[in-house]
Design a protein around this motif. Structure first.
Motif, PDB file in Angstrom:
ATOM      1  N   ARG A   1       0.818  -1.220   0.000  1.00 28.96           N
ATOM      2  CA  ARG A   1       0.000   0.000   0.000  1.00 28.96           C
ATOM      3  C   ARG A   1       0.850   1.266   0.000  1.00 28.96           C
ATOM      4  NH1 ARG A   1      -3.951  -3.493   2.410  1.00 28.96           N
ATOM      5  NH2 ARG A   1      -2.967  -3.406   4.459  1.00 28.96           N
TER       6      ARG A   1
ATOM      7  N   ALA B   1       2.452   2.084  -2.421  1.00 29.88           N
ATOM      8  CA  ALA B   1       2.227   2.616  -3.775  1.00 29.88           C
ATOM      9  C   ALA B   1       1.009   3.539  -3.788  1.00 29.88           C
ATOM     10  CB  ALA B   1       2.045   1.472  -4.768  1.00 29.88           C
ATOM     11  N   ASP B   2      -0.047   3.146  -3.082  1.00 29.04           N
ATOM     12  CA  ASP B   2      -1.251   4.000  -3.020  1.00 29.04           C
ATOM     13  C   ASP B   2      -0.940   5.309  -2.304  1.00 29.04           C
ATOM     14  OD1 ASP B   2      -2.922   1.876  -4.149  1.00 29.04           O
ATOM     15  OD2 ASP B   2      -2.477   0.862  -2.255  1.00 29.04           O
ATOM     16  N   ALA B   3      -0.168   5.202  -1.209  1.00 24.37           N
ATOM     17  CA  ALA B   3       0.177   6.412  -0.446  1.00 24.37           C
ATOM     18  C   ALA B   3       0.991   7.376  -1.320  1.00 24.37           C
ATOM     19  CB  ALA B   3       0.967   6.025   0.802  1.00 24.37           C
TER      20      ALA B   3
ATOM     21  N   ARG C   1       0.976   7.541  -4.690  1.00 23.29           N
ATOM     22  CA  ARG C   1       0.058   8.086  -5.717  1.00 23.29           C
ATOM     23  C   ARG C   1      -0.737   9.258  -5.128  1.00 23.29           C
ATOM     24  NH1 ARG C   1       0.552   7.216 -10.937  1.00 23.29           N
ATOM     25  NH2 ARG C   1       1.676   5.315 -11.198  1.00 23.29           N
ATOM     26  N   GLU C   2      -1.229   9.045  -3.918  1.00 17.81           N
ATOM     27  CA  GLU C   2      -2.038  10.094  -3.297  1.00 17.81           C
ATOM     28  C   GLU C   2      -1.188  11.346  -3.044  1.00 17.81           C
ATOM     29  OE1 GLU C   2      -4.495   8.459  -0.161  1.00 17.81           O
ATOM     30  OE2 GLU C   2      -4.668  10.494   0.675  1.00 17.81           O
TER      31      GLU C   2
ATOM     32  N   GLY D   1      -1.614  11.570  -7.918  1.00 19.46           N
ATOM     33  CA  GLY D   1      -1.866  10.534  -8.926  1.00 19.46           C
ATOM     34  C   GLY D   1      -0.723  10.326  -9.900  1.00 19.46           C
TER      35      GLY D   1
ATOM     36  N   ASP E   1       4.527  -3.610  -6.891  1.00 20.37           N
ATOM     37  CA  ASP E   1       3.952  -2.385  -6.306  1.00 20.37           C
ATOM     38  C   ASP E   1       4.839  -1.177  -6.615  1.00 20.37           C
ATOM     39  OD1 ASP E   1       1.517  -3.371  -5.051  1.00 20.37           O
ATOM     40  OD2 ASP E   1       2.881  -4.569  -3.826  1.00 20.37           O
TER      41      ASP E   1
ATOM     42  N   ARG F   1       3.555   0.360  -9.610  1.00 15.71           N
ATOM     43  CA  ARG F   1       2.356   1.187  -9.359  1.00 15.71           C
ATOM     44  C   ARG F   1       2.712   2.554  -8.785  1.00 15.71           C
ATOM     45  NH1 ARG F   1      -1.592   0.307  -6.064  1.00 15.71           N
ATOM     46  NH2 ARG F   1      -0.541  -0.975  -4.512  1.00 15.71           N
ATOM     47  N   ALA F   2       3.899   2.640  -8.148  1.00 12.40           N
ATOM     48  CA  ALA F   2       4.296   3.917  -7.524  1.00 12.40           C
ATOM     49  C   ALA F   2       5.022   4.832  -8.506  1.00 12.40           C
ATOM     50  CB  ALA F   2       5.197   3.641  -6.323  1.00 12.40           C
TER      51      ALA F   2
END
Ligand SMILES: NC(=O)c1ccc[n+]([C@@H]2O[C@H](COP(=O)([O-])OP(=O)(O)OC[C@H]3O[C@@H](n4cnc5c(N)ncnc54)[C@H](OP(=O)(O)O)[C@@H]3O)[C@@H](O)[C@H]2O)c1
Length: 330
Positions: free
Chosen positions: A199, A201-203, A205-206, A210, A227, A230-231
């Motif tokens: 996660r 990667a999500d952090a 992106r945020e 994005g 991941d 994704r980052a």
């Protein structure tokens, strides 16, 4: 002389203390009386047999362990003109430093400035040279860009954070515990986070609206690489320079396209140390950065010949923060 050898691959139990003849120099070699050896993850990989088939690092059994060290030149080969007995030197990616004397190809040795002690040199050259080429010749980051450094409390991770910050880059960092994230923060990372099962990667992106980061430095491998994709921003670069959690062995290049036309590279230090001038230039940059306190490489642990198993276990169990050295001339 005393040496720590491996005669088979395996766990720390394959480390053997042996009395062996001191090495003679080949025509292009020097022989060094070793003062300190660096203790590295790469020694663990060597012991486990990860280089058993490598042509870049042709380490074969039986082998004296240790691929980084510092000490005084005692003999030079017939074709060596750059060094003389009495010179203070350090080296890396030549095996045999867990011993009282080591034979080193002269092209991999560097001259030490007077203000760099042997223990500091043995703690600095391998990871310093690696962070130096990764940052300057592979990532080529510049001020205003953003990167992600995985395992940022690891030895190379710590240097990448410090060097990237000095270059004006925004640094995201990961670690496996709050304590390790705090190390990254102290070194200057702008954001430090747990892997959190990918996660991170999500952090990222945020935090980047994005977009993702320009470059990821990934030494973890199997557990993080997908991941990391994704980052990363579109057409960004993922540098997989280590595989401490295992290698990704099922990657379809199509995944790079699907992830935003990414670039993926798996570089090796040996291919960035191919001539003596480059080897010395990198070392000079690292020693200058140490002397000016732009980077810090504190020595976390000092081990003796009888404690090497413990040093390897610390690395494998992820308990080590900072560099360890083996004291030879004691
Ligand atoms: N390609 C090159 O040119 C090059 C050159 C030198 C070294 N390397 C490689 O780079 C990697 C890192 O070297 P280093 O000297 O920085 O190592 P290090 O100081 O021992 O750091 C390794 C870090 O990896 C993390 N890690 C994640 N998963 C792990 C696992 N399953 N087992 C153990 N550690 C794990 C740990 O941090 P967390 O607990 O925070 O995850 C640990 O602190 C090694 O694989 C090394 O062989 C590559």
């Amino acid at each position: 002389m005393k040496a720590i050898m491996i005669e088979s691959y395996g766990g720390p139990e394959v480390l053997q203390r042996r009395e062996v003849p001191a090495p003679e120099p080949g025509p292009g070699d020097i022989v060094v009386k070793v003062a300190f050896a660096g203790i590295n993850f790469m020694d663990v990989h060597t012991r486990q047999g990860k280089y058993a088939m490598s042509t870049t690092y042709p380490v074969r059994l039986p082998c004296t362990l240790g691929m980084e060290g510092a000490g005084e030149v005692v003999h030079v080969g017939s074709e060596v003109s750059r060094f003389a007995p009495g010179d203070r030197v350090a080296w890396c990616i030549a095996w045999g430093s867990y011993a009282e004397y080591a034979r080193v190809p002269a092209g991999l040795a560097v001259r030490l400035p007077d203000d760099i002690a042997y223990d500091q040199a043995a703690a600095s050259l391998f990871q310093g040279s690696t962070a130096h080429y990764l940052l300057n010749e592979v990532a080529r980051l510049h001020a205003g860009q953003a990167c992600l450094v995985h395992a940022a409390s690891g030895n190379i991770g710590q240097l990448l954070v410090q060097m990237a910050k000095a270059a004006g880059v925004t640094v995201f960092a990961t670690g496996s515990s709050p304590e390790k994230c705090a190390v990254a923060h102290r070194l200057g990372a702008d954001h430090a986070m747990l892997y959190d099962h990918g996660r991170f990667a999500d952090a990222i992106r945020e935090a980047t609206q994005g977009r993702g980061v320009d470059v990821v430095f990934d030494s973890v491998g199997k557990a993080t690489l997908r991941d990391s994709f994704r980052a990363t921003r579109k057409r960004g670069l993922v540098i997989n320079y280590g595989n401490v959690s295992g290698s990704v062995d099922d990657l379809d290049p199509m995944e790079l396209g699907e992830s935003g036309s990414l670039f993926l590279t798996r570089p090796r230090l040996a291919d960035h140390m191919s001539d003596p001038e480059t080897v010395q230039r990198r070392a000079d940059d690292i020693f200058a950065a140490l002397a000016s306190k732009q980077i810090h490489i504190p020595i976390a642990n000092r081990y003796g010949f009888d404690d090497v198993e413990q040093a390897h276990a610390m690395i494998e169990q992820r308990q080590q923060i900072g560099k360890s050295v083996l004291s030879i001339a004691v």
